[in-house]
Design a protein around this motif. Structure first.
Motif, PDB file in Angstrom:
ATOM      1  N   VAL A  17       0.636  -1.121   0.047  1.00 34.83           N
ATOM      2  CA  VAL A  17      -0.065  -0.083  -0.078  1.00 34.83           C
ATOM      3  C   VAL A  17       0.883   1.328  -0.120  1.00 34.83           C
ATOM      4  CG1 VAL A  17      -1.462   1.318   1.396  1.00 34.83           C
ATOM      5  CG2 VAL A  17      -1.966  -0.996   0.977  1.00 34.83           C
ATOM      6  N   TRP A  39       2.299   6.660   5.602  1.00 34.83           N
ATOM      7  CA  TRP A  39       0.970   6.577   6.015  1.00 34.83           C
ATOM      8  C   TRP A  39       0.215   7.775   6.564  1.00 34.83           C
ATOM      9  CZ3 TRP A  39       0.802   2.776  10.814  1.00 34.83           C
ATOM     10  CH2 TRP A  39      -0.445   2.327  11.229  1.00 34.83           C
ATOM     11  N   ASP A  40      -0.414   8.020   5.596  1.00 35.72           N
ATOM     12  CA  ASP A  40      -1.608   9.287   5.877  1.00 35.72           C
ATOM     13  C   ASP A  40      -2.986   8.939   5.647  1.00 35.72           C
ATOM     14  OD1 ASP A  40      -2.129   8.988   3.146  1.00 35.72           O
ATOM     15  OD2 ASP A  40      -0.671  10.803   2.425  1.00 35.72           O
ATOM     16  N   LEU A  42      -4.943   9.203   3.375  1.00 39.47           N
ATOM     17  CA  LEU A  42      -5.437   8.495   1.983  1.00 39.47           C
ATOM     18  C   LEU A  42      -5.070   7.045   2.332  1.00 39.47           C
ATOM     19  CD1 LEU A  42      -4.510  11.386  -0.458  1.00 39.47           C
ATOM     20  CD2 LEU A  42      -6.814  10.565   0.182  1.00 39.47           C
ATOM     21  N   SER A  43      -3.678   7.017   2.333  1.00 35.30           N
ATOM     22  CA  SER A  43      -3.138   5.515   2.347  1.00 35.30           C
ATOM     23  C   SER A  43      -3.559   4.833   3.487  1.00 35.30           C
ATOM     24  CB  SER A  43      -1.714   5.482   2.593  1.00 35.30           C
ATOM     25  OG  SER A  43      -1.181   6.159   3.623  1.00 35.30           O
ATOM     26  N   ILE A  45      -6.885   4.477   4.434  1.00 37.82           N
ATOM     27  CA  ILE A  45      -8.180   3.728   3.798  1.00 37.82           C
ATOM     28  C   ILE A  45      -7.542   2.396   3.144  1.00 37.82           C
ATOM     29  CG2 ILE A  45     -10.006   4.399   2.186  1.00 37.82           C
ATOM     30  CD1 ILE A  45     -10.215   7.005   3.499  1.00 37.82           C
ATOM     31  N   ARG A  46      -6.607   2.768   2.171  1.00 36.27           N
ATOM     32  CA  ARG A  46      -6.397   1.520   1.364  1.00 36.27           C
ATOM     33  C   ARG A  46      -5.808   0.534   2.180  1.00 36.27           C
ATOM     34  NH1 ARG A  46      -2.698   2.591  -2.100  1.00 36.27           N
ATOM     35  NH2 ARG A  46      -2.076   4.414  -1.168  1.00 36.27           N
ATOM     36  N   VAL A  49      -8.670  -1.063   3.787  1.00 37.02           N
ATOM     37  CA  VAL A  49      -9.434  -2.098   2.795  1.00 37.02           C
ATOM     38  C   VAL A  49      -8.605  -3.248   2.470  1.00 37.02           C
ATOM     39  CG1 VAL A  49     -10.631  -2.065   0.612  1.00 37.02           C
ATOM     40  CG2 VAL A  49     -10.986  -0.197   2.297  1.00 37.02           C
ATOM     41  N   ILE A  64     -12.718   1.822  12.398  1.00 37.78           N
ATOM     42  CA  ILE A  64     -11.540   2.322  11.581  1.00 37.78           C
ATOM     43  C   ILE A  64     -11.095   3.866  12.050  1.00 37.78           C
ATOM     44  CG2 ILE A  64     -11.205   3.731   9.183  1.00 37.78           C
ATOM     45  CD1 ILE A  64     -12.883   1.146   8.148  1.00 37.78           C
TER      46      ILE A  64
ATOM     47  N   LYS B  35      -0.263  16.599   9.427  1.00 40.84           N
ATOM     48  CA  LYS B  35       0.562  15.780   8.489  1.00 40.84           C
ATOM     49  C   LYS B  35       0.163  15.997   7.121  1.00 40.84           C
ATOM     50  CE  LYS B  35       2.491  11.096   8.042  1.00 40.84           C
ATOM     51  NZ  LYS B  35       2.318   9.829   8.610  1.00 40.84           N
ATOM     52  N   ARG B 294       0.839  13.233  -5.201  1.00 42.35           N
ATOM     53  CA  ARG B 294       1.411  12.140  -5.581  1.00 42.35           C
ATOM     54  C   ARG B 294       1.765  12.219  -7.059  1.00 42.35           C
ATOM     55  NH1 ARG B 294      -1.394  10.166  -1.004  1.00 42.35           N
ATOM     56  NH2 ARG B 294      -0.140   8.736   0.136  1.00 42.35           N
ATOM     57  N   GLN B 302      -3.346   3.270  -7.962  1.00 46.03           N
ATOM     58  CA  GLN B 302      -4.024   3.036  -6.474  1.00 46.03           C
ATOM     59  C   GLN B 302      -5.353   3.665  -6.175  1.00 46.03           C
ATOM     60  OE1 GLN B 302      -0.964   4.889  -4.160  1.00 46.03           O
ATOM     61  NE2 GLN B 302       0.500   2.901  -4.234  1.00 46.03           N
TER      62      GLN B 302
END
Lengths: 83, 315
Positions: A17, A39-40, A42-43, A45-46, A49, A64, B35, B294, B302
């Protein structure tokens, strides 16, 4: 499935991920998003999942939201495993 | 907010006081968001930071006196978007697919809509992809107009882009269309707060039901609207009739961007190209900006949200 096995699988998922080499992903139960640049929100959530798919479990939105440490995720997966 | 992060944000936004103030408003309501904001602003080029400052200054005018409420509603909106993200990554589709569903869940709920619209306003500066798209609009859309132009915007929302267009010395006239009379009133109030440099004719129009346009425009803008429609291609085809022969259309549409009221899912650059070309336009320019700066290819792979901004001309 032991906590060690779950942690190892989650480490592999995190590498995928976060687009990192698995050897660069150092995780302990106390690891948080503050310890891994990629690891923020957005990541996260991925990651969740992907963990759901790997372990064939489903987390609630409240679960979560509460996740902070890798150890929390491991414990949640363990709790949702069939007896 | 912890001191090291505050120092970094101060450094990243040095000389951009409006952007720093807006980030502070969001952080006051949501300290854990630092962050995200550090990365969002840290990825921006000087040109995008300049555009961020411009749009932040405009937003500060719109939220003056209600800063805390907007900060709280930004956080609330991000929470709603996170729920949609979870659904999207689980199911591979947007949750809603019809306007009737979106109306029942979102548009008919005044309280929900109010919070959602206030939250979305702050994203225009706080989110990398939105700020980068604004930089493109200012520099390579408005900045590329070579002569006097008549401007049309469909779905003007908070009025930011319309106000920027009004400030162009080349802009001769402005018109803005929306299907909702309430939205048009909100746009009217926003343009007043922004001090729009020229009058803007606000017209209630449903581009999915309208007769061919009676008037032609040299620059037609439809930004963050098509994803809310059941038939985005039809809407774009209709706008072809509103574009002058040598005119340009600016289309901004998100890829893989789940929201409570997004209906039309575009999954790739190719989907967006097919949408625009299929509606009768030749594409002059397409720029893609991914969330948090990104790499676009990584974001597409992704399924992370990407803004696709297109300049087209009549085919």
């Amino acid at each position: 499935m032991s906590r060690e096995v779950i942690l190892g699988d989650i480490r592999e998922i995190m590498a995928d991920v976060f687009d990192m080499d698995v050897d660069d992903v150092v995780v302990t139960p106390d690891t948080t998003a503050d310890d891994i640049e990629e690891w923020d929100s957005l990541s996260h959530i991925r990651l969740i999942v992907a963990v759901e798919r790997r372990f064939k479990v489903k987390f609630t939105n409240a679960e979560i939201e509460r996740l902070r440490r890798v150890g929390d995720l491991v414990a949640l997966v363990e709790a949702k495993q069939p007896a | 907010m912890t001191a090291p992060h505050a120092a970094s944000l101060d450094l990243t936004l040095a000389g951009r006081p409006s952007a720093r103030a807006l980030a502070g408003i969001a952080l006051a309501a949501w300290p854990e968001h630092e962050k995200f904001l550090l990365r969002s602003f840290g990825q921006r080029s000087p040109a995008v930071l300049d555009a961020s400052e411009t749009v932040s200054a405009a937003i500060l005018k719109l939220i003056a006196g209600e800063e805390a409420r907007f900060g709280e509603d930004y956080r609330w909106t991000c929470d709603r978007l996170r729920e949609e993200e979870i659904f999207f990554h689980r199911e591979g589709r947007y949750r809603l697919s019809t306007f009737a569903e979106a109306h029942a869940e979102v548009y008919s709920n005044d309280v929900y809509m109010g919070r959602y619209m206030r939250g979305l306003l702050l994203t225009q500066a706080l989110w990398f992809n939105h700020a980068a798209t604004t930089e493109m609009f200012l520099a390579r859309v408005l900045g590329a107009m070579e002569g006097p132009f008549d401007y049309l915007e469909v779905g003007p929302g908070h009025g930011l882009m319309t106000a920027f267009a009004a400030a162009s010395p080349l802009c001769r006239s402005l018109e803005a269309w929306d299907v909702s009379a309430t939205s048009l009133e909100e746009t009217r109030a926003a343009l007043k707060k922004l001090g729009a440099a020229k009058p803007v004719a606000l017209v209630r129009t449903d581009i999915l039901r309208a007769e061919p346009a009676q008037r032609r425009f040299d620059l037609v803008v439809i930004s963050e609207v098509l994803e809310h429609l059941e038939a985005p291609g039809e809407a774009l085809r209709f706008l072809r009739s509103a574009l002058s022969e040598r005119g340009r259309i600016f289309v901004n549409v998100p890829i893989n961007s789940p929201s409570p009221d997004h209906l039309a899912l575009f999954s790739s650059r190719e989907d967006v190209v097919a949408l625009v070309e299929g509606a009768g336009y030749r594409i002059d320019r397409i720029e893609l900006y991914a969330t948090q700066g990104r790499p676009v290819e990584t974001a597409l792979a992704q399924k992370i949200s990407v803004s696709a901004a297109v300049v087209g001309r009549p085919e």
